[in-house]
Write a protein that holds these residues in place. Structure first.
Motif, PDB file in Angstrom:
ATOM      1  N   UNK A 424     -34.694  13.141  15.443  1.00  0.00           N
ATOM      2  CA  UNK A 424     -33.937  14.376  15.538  1.00  0.00           C
ATOM      3  C   UNK A 424     -33.468  14.766  14.147  1.00  0.00           C
ATOM      4  N   UNK A 425     -33.784  15.985  13.738  1.00  0.00           N
ATOM      5  CA  UNK A 425     -33.512  16.373  12.346  1.00  0.00           C
ATOM      6  C   UNK A 425     -32.878  17.760  12.298  1.00  0.00           C
ATOM      7  N   UNK A 426     -31.973  17.945  11.325  1.00  0.00           N
ATOM      8  CA  UNK A 426     -31.447  19.265  11.033  1.00  0.00           C
ATOM      9  C   UNK A 426     -31.095  19.339   9.553  1.00  0.00           C
ATOM     10  N   UNK A 437     -27.231  17.622   6.119  1.00  0.00           N
ATOM     11  CA  UNK A 437     -28.586  17.245   6.522  1.00  0.00           C
ATOM     12  C   UNK A 437     -28.497  15.922   7.276  1.00  0.00           C
ATOM     13  N   UNK A 438     -29.111  15.889   8.458  1.00  0.00           N
ATOM     14  CA  UNK A 438     -29.051  14.693   9.309  1.00  0.00           C
ATOM     15  C   UNK A 438     -30.430  14.343   9.829  1.00  0.00           C
ATOM     16  N   UNK A 439     -30.714  13.050   9.842  1.00  0.00           N
ATOM     17  CA  UNK A 439     -31.983  12.549  10.380  1.00  0.00           C
ATOM     18  C   UNK A 439     -31.660  11.373  11.307  1.00  0.00           C
ATOM     19  N   UNK A 440     -31.854  11.567  12.614  1.00  0.00           N
ATOM     20  CA  UNK A 440     -31.570  10.535  13.613  1.00  0.00           C
ATOM     21  C   UNK A 440     -32.859   9.918  14.138  1.00  0.00           C
ATOM     22  N   UNK A 441     -32.779   8.669  14.463  1.00  0.00           N
ATOM     23  CA  UNK A 441     -33.830   8.003  15.238  1.00  0.00           C
ATOM     24  C   UNK A 441     -33.233   7.718  16.617  1.00  0.00           C
ATOM     25  N   UNK A 442     -33.852   8.257  17.666  1.00  0.00           N
ATOM     26  CA  UNK A 442     -33.313   8.168  19.022  1.00  0.00           C
ATOM     27  C   UNK A 442     -34.344   7.483  19.911  1.00  0.00           C
ATOM     28  N   UNK A 443     -33.904   6.471  20.645  1.00  0.00           N
ATOM     29  CA  UNK A 443     -34.838   5.777  21.535  1.00  0.00           C
ATOM     30  C   UNK A 443     -34.183   5.484  22.881  1.00  0.00           C
ATOM     31  N   UNK A 444     -34.986   5.459  23.955  1.00  0.00           N
ATOM     32  CA  UNK A 444     -34.443   5.153  25.280  1.00  0.00           C
ATOM     33  C   UNK A 444     -33.865   3.740  25.313  1.00  0.00           C
ATOM     34  N   UNK A 445     -32.784   3.573  26.069  1.00  0.00           N
ATOM     35  CA  UNK A 445     -32.141   2.269  26.229  1.00  0.00           C
ATOM     36  C   UNK A 445     -32.204   1.876  27.705  1.00  0.00           C
ATOM     37  N   UNK A 516     -29.128  18.436  15.530  1.00  0.00           N
ATOM     38  CA  UNK A 516     -30.081  17.350  15.290  1.00  0.00           C
ATOM     39  C   UNK A 516     -30.349  16.560  16.572  1.00  0.00           C
ATOM     40  N   UNK A 517     -29.293  16.311  17.355  1.00  0.00           N
ATOM     41  CA  UNK A 517     -29.459  15.552  18.598  1.00  0.00           C
ATOM     42  C   UNK A 517     -30.343  16.313  19.583  1.00  0.00           C
TER      43      UNK A 517
END
Length: 641
Positions: A424-426, A437-445, A516-517
């Motif tokens: 997820x990026x913005x 500026x944000x860069x997220x790594x999102x994964x299912x839990x 970003x999210x």
């Protein structure tokens, strides 16, 4: 005088309130026990409780037994009022769990015990209704061991007490082997230590209705359950419930852990509980303090429970003084979360704004109601546990506020998550001035694990205070996903980003986080999660086939089916969406000769055809220009609503 602060918990109809009545009688507090069915129970003081014969609110009473003052909180057994049980856990040092010795361990029993265990509350079991021929205390002990804990210790069997103690103490085992026995005093001493450490759970049996085993239970309560700490001098207290007095107005039930509160004492409280701003406080003065029985007390000290008036609309869970001195934090929804959403409609349309204010006030008393007003549609929505709660809310609104209200369009509260790992990026750099500026790594839990967040970004890239803002903004960012529901069960890692020494505005990262999210949710492919119930049916065996067929029609999964003589017990996992109205059908099918008990099983993925999306509230963060304008204008308010 010694003290005990104890909550009484049970599955509905296990006899919890009847037990509370007998405790009051034996302590000399009242002359005769009231009746739940007749609406005369002393701990059921609301008109709706007396009319319906059920406990709706947690009630605190005080009694004295053998020079020990016991502050007793009788809680509702019905799952629709689980929020009352949660609030009570703020106030107590130990719990009594009442079990129906005929029906044994039921779904709510398991939920309550696990919640008490999670909060590290010492517990005492009372196996009730043992006057009935079908009751079997020893069988219930086996059920407790199989379903709850193997650390249960039946106090009516000295041989089993000895075995239990020898398994926990090498010293006492050695003494038993050398001397051939252990004294009752030594047994009790060891069990007391283990109970306080939540490594033993003593159990007794009796009959509250027939007044059997009550004094032995009272003796065990003051013997095995711990006393509160009365020595802490620094102020530490929590508001755990609300009461309304016709003369005094709104009162707060407060549990003291340290320091003191007294009449005319100035207290710093949050100024606006509708705001997320933590630093806005004002000083208010206590006008009166009453004890659990309504007498004027004037002061509360460490370990005390009482009602404080004059502090206004303080929310349940508000902490006075040092929060680090509070031994447990009970978050709303930790026991059970609402599964249904309804629309509140006043009988008179012109009362809509007044009803809005009332429901917002009631949400301070019960945060799980989560009442909110949707500007776009003019709707008032609130969350409920079940249909029984609707009837109670209607009566409370009419008796307390003289307002007739209907609750319409009951709908299941779904949740959502993502199908696959995504980024997820913005880059929020326009229109100036702004830079985040944000860069997220999102994964299912795993299902039911909630949201975890961590950052691997250095302070040179994003200052720590901005990273803290990101974490603060996540609950808002996840309050509704691409399908319109709360997003759950994700591991979120901040892996990159950038602030700017000149252009970054102090709140830019709060604005940027939802963008970003939501970008990550799109790439991760949102999926719908529907709530599932563990359901247990007890019916005449002749109707078992019909019930099992109904479970399959409701998209349910059949579990164990046990038949004994002419009664069958059927376990199943059933979607909430297909079973909202089933209790009414079930009553008609069984002619009132069956019973249903339910508990939340969890959430499972379902298709959009089986479930339902929700309309977005407010501006979509991915509609960038509109969202940025709305966010800048409403920052600190409800960006999404």
């Amino acid at each position: 005088m010694d003290y005990r602060n104890v909550g009484i918990f049970a599955h509905v109809d296990a006899g919890k309130t009847t037990l509370s009545e007998q405790l009051l009688v034996h302590s000399g507090k009242i002359r005769a026990a009231g009746s739940v069915d007749k609406g005369t129970a002393h701990t059921d003081d609301l008109p709706v409780e007396r009319r319906r014969g059920i406990s709706v609110k947690a009630a605190s009473v005080e009694l004295v037994w053998k020079d020990t003052l016991i502050s007793l909180i009788d809680t509702p057994g019905h799952t629709d009022f689980s929020a009352e049980i949660e609030k009570s856990m703020w106030a107590i040092d130990a719990a009594v769990i009442v079990v129906d010795a005929v029906k044994g361990i039921q779904p709510q029993t398991e939920t309550l015990f696990n919640a008490a265990k999670k909060q590290k509350l010492p517990c005492l079991f009372f196996l009730n209704k043992t006057d009935r021929p079908e009751a079997d205390p020893d069988k219930v002990i086996l059920q407790i061991r199989d379903n709850l804990t193997d650390a249960v210790c039946p106090l009516w069997d000295e041989d089993k007490m000895t075995d239990f103690v020898c398994n926990t103490s090498d010293e006492l085992l050695e003494k038993y082997l050398e001397e051939g026995g252990i004294s009752k005093d030594e047994l009790n001493e060891q069990i007391i230590i283990l109970t306080h450490e939540c490594r033993a759970y003593p159990a007794l049996f009796g009959s509250a209705l027939q007044d059997k085993g009550i004094e032995a239970f009272l003796d065990a309560l003051i013997t095995y359950l711990p006393a509160p700490d009365k020595k802490e001098e620094e102020l530490a207290a929590v508001a755990f419930a609300v009461t309304n007095d016709r003369v005094m107005g709104r009162g707060l039930w407060v549990r003291m852990y340290g320091g003191k509160l007294e009449n005319r004492m100035p207290v710093d409280v949050k100024k606006d509980f509708s705001s997320d701003e933590k630093n806005l406080t004002e000083q208010r003065k206590i006008t009166q303090i009453r004890g659990a029985d309504g007498e004027d007390k004037g002061i509360l000290g460490p370990g005390d429970v009482g009602v404080v008036y004059g502090l206004g609309n303080i929310e349940v869970g508000h902490i006075f003084g040092n929060p680090e001195k509070i031994p447990r934090i009970v978050k709303p929804g930790s026991l059970r979360t609402p599964l249904i959403m309804v629309k509140a409609v006043p009988e008179k349309p012109e009362d809509l704004n007044k009803l809005r204010e009332i429901l917002m006030e009631m949400s301070l008393e019960d945060p799980l109601l989560n009442a909110r007003y949707i500007k776009a549609t003019g709707e008032l929505l609130l969350q409920i546990m079940g249909m029984v709660q609707i009837e109670i809310l209607q009566e409370i609104l009419q008796t307390r506020y003289e307002m007739k209200v209907s609750f319409e369009d009951p709908a299941v509260i779904y949740k959502e998550t993502i199908r696959k790992k995504a980024k997820g990026f913005v880059a929020y750099t326009m229109p100036k001035p702004c830079w985040a500026i944000l860069d997220f790594e999102i994964e299912p839990a795993p299902r039911g694990s909630g949201i975890t967040f961590k950052s691997v970004v250095g302070a040179d890239d994003i200052m720590p205070r901005y990273q803290h803002q990101v974490e603060q903004a996540l609950p808002k960012a996840l309050s509704q996903g691409r399908l319109g529901w709360e997003v759950v069960d994700l591991n979120i890692t901040l892996v990159g980003g950038e602030h700017h020494l000149e252009h970054t505005h102090p709140l830019d990262f709060i604005v940027a986080t939802p963008m970003a999210i939501q970008d990550g949710l799109v790439k991760g492919e949102s999926v719908l999660l529907e709530p599932m119930l563990d359901m247990r049916f007890v019916v005449p065996t002749t109707l078992a086939g019909r019930i099992m067929s109904d479970v399959q029609l409701m998209r349910g999964e059949l579990g164990e089916v046990e038949s004994k003589e002419e009664i069958s017990t059927i376990s199943a996992i059933v979607p909430v969406a297909t079973s909202i109205d089933y209790p009414t059908n079930f009553a008609a099918i069984t002619g009132g000769k069956g019973s249903i008990s339910t508990a939340l099983h969890g959430y499972r993925e379902c298709s959009l055809k089986e479930g339902k999306t929700a309309p977005r509230r407010g501006v979509d963060p991915l509609d960038t220009s509109k969202y940025i304008l709305a966010a800048r204008n409403a920052l600190g308010g409800e960006i999404f609503d």
